[in-house]
Write a protein that holds these residues in place. Structure first.
Motif, PDB file in Angstrom:
ATOM      1  N   LYS A  74      23.800  90.797 -71.622  1.00 27.25           N
ATOM      2  CA  LYS A  74      23.819  89.974 -70.721  1.00 27.25           C
ATOM      3  C   LYS A  74      24.388  88.594 -71.189  1.00 27.25           C
ATOM      4  CE  LYS A  74      20.008  87.456 -71.487  1.00 27.25           C
ATOM      5  NZ  LYS A  74      20.056  86.081 -71.687  1.00 27.25           N
ATOM      6  N   PRO A  75      24.847  87.623 -70.546  1.00 29.17           N
ATOM      7  CA  PRO A  75      25.823  87.808 -69.483  1.00 29.17           C
ATOM      8  C   PRO A  75      27.178  88.622 -69.759  1.00 29.17           C
ATOM      9  CG  PRO A  75      26.199  85.777 -70.214  1.00 29.17           C
ATOM     10  CD  PRO A  75      24.735  86.184 -71.001  1.00 29.17           C
ATOM     11  N   TRP A 103      23.220  79.720 -68.983  1.00 26.93           N
ATOM     12  CA  TRP A 103      23.611  81.083 -69.425  1.00 26.93           C
ATOM     13  C   TRP A 103      22.910  81.929 -69.995  1.00 26.93           C
ATOM     14  CZ3 TRP A 103      28.759  82.772 -67.951  1.00 26.93           C
ATOM     15  CH2 TRP A 103      29.433  82.014 -66.916  1.00 26.93           C
ATOM     16  N   PRO A 105      20.607  84.370 -66.102  1.00 23.71           N
ATOM     17  CA  PRO A 105      20.953  85.793 -65.733  1.00 23.71           C
ATOM     18  C   PRO A 105      19.925  86.841 -65.327  1.00 23.71           C
ATOM     19  CG  PRO A 105      22.312  85.079 -67.688  1.00 23.71           C
ATOM     20  CD  PRO A 105      21.332  84.210 -67.506  1.00 23.71           C
TER      21      PRO A 105
END
Length: 346
Positions: free
Chosen positions: A94-95, A165, A169
């Motif tokens: 992720k992301p 970011w 997530p």
């Protein structure tokens, strides 16, 4: 036996290396890392695996069935695209990507080729998160009015992404898993203390169609580490403290009774304070479950829970939050300049 190549053995890649190599249904065929000292160490520890500096040999090797990508976000798209085009199943840390445009392209390619595209949202395989989902789905908590998360610590500062970011997530994937809905509105504010172009603190508020609000407190600047999610329901409330190993989930038989609009003007709500219970939470290591789910999804034994469409939804929300965050930062900067100019004029 699924033959897998791991691309990237950094902070998270080390964990993936451990669980991939210990899964009896997976053969760790190749490992990729740019650092010479890491490759030398890997060659000693994993003599049966091919060790490469870049992923080109992995992509060209027809014997490799799947790629697991744990590299910086900026490289996720190019590596995943090349892997899918070469006929390989792909799992991405992720992301999923740095933009929804990239994510949409990967989803389309995976569907066109009939390949598994999975995003490693590890917390969805955590027994505590699955317990929260059971509580929500069964109606035990009643109507959920709020989701409140604190995900703060000192570092780790990331070179390629900001705190939004990096940390959001986790919570956005849990929200999607619990409620199967995207927010109708996203607000954000934050601040850049270390790098003036990369927020290290962010506060995200998400509004949902069913009148639920979610608030995320994200920070790389906290002196203490906190991993806590609270769900407020009309019947009961639940709190998950990921750092509490003895009683990670607590259910509070507490709440309020709200009167009708006419009575509300003259009466306060009724408060209910009841018992607190802590269900037993146990299960396999979440990351080991992620890897096994990827293997079984490739074999068609399970439907992929965190497929490309799931990862795309998370990236879309991240973009909305990023846009709101940038607007907030610009407004604050404008206000500061105006205040400075007024003071200077005086």
């Amino acid at each position: 036996m699924i033959k897998v190549a791991l691309c990237g053995v950094g902070y998270w890649g080390r964990n993936l290396l451990r669980v991939l190599s210990s899964n009896p249904g997976i053969q760790l065929t190749a490992i990729v890392d740019m650092r010479l000292e890491v490759r030398e160490r890997l060659a000693q520890s994993f003599p049966s695996a091919a060790i490469y500096e870049d992923a080109s040999s992995v992509i060209l090797d027809p014997s490799i069935d799947a790629m697991v990508i744990a590299t910086p976000v900026s490289s996720h798209y190019s590596l995943a695209k090349a892997g899918l085009d070469a006929g390989k199943h792909v799992m991405i840390e992720k992301p999923m990507c740095g933009s929804s445009e990239e994510a949409e392209d990967l989803v389309a390619r995976a569907k066109a080729y009939g390949l598994t595209l999975m995003v490693d949202h590890t917390f969805l395989f955590h027994p505590a998160v699955r317990k929260l989902r059971d509580l929500v789905a069964s109606g035990t908590l009643g109507h959920i009015s709020y989701f409140d998360s604190q995900r703060v610590n000192l570092g780790l500062f990331q070179p390629d992404v900001n705190v939004l970011w990096d940390l959001a997530p986790h919570d956005l994937s849990i929200l999607d898993y619990l409620f199967s809905a995207e927010p109708v509105s996203v607000e954000a504010s934050g601040y850049c203390h270390v790098n003036d172009k990369s927020p290290d603190i962010a506060y995200i508020t998400l509004h949902y169609e069913n009148s639920m609000v979610a608030h995320l407190n994200l920070s790389w600047m906290s002196p203490v580490k906190m991993r806590r999610i609270a769900l407020g329901g009309s019947k009961q409330m639940a709190v998950w403290d990921d750092l509490n190993r003895d009683e990670p989930v607590k259910i509070y038989d507490s709440g309020i009774t709200i009167h009708s609009n006419q009575d509300r003007e003259i009466n306060l709500p009724n408060y209910r304070i009841g018992a607190v219970t802590s269900p037993r939470i146990s299960g396999p290591e979440p990351l080991a479950e992620v890897v096994e789910h990827f293997r079984r999804s490739i074999l068609g034994q399970e439907r992929c829970q965190t497929d490309g469409d799931f990862g795309l939804r998370i990236v879309r929300t991240l973009e909305r939050a990023q846009s709101a965050l940038e607007c907030s930062l610009q407004q604050v900067a404008y206000s500061k300049r105006n205040t400075f100019n007024i003071i200077a004029a005086e």
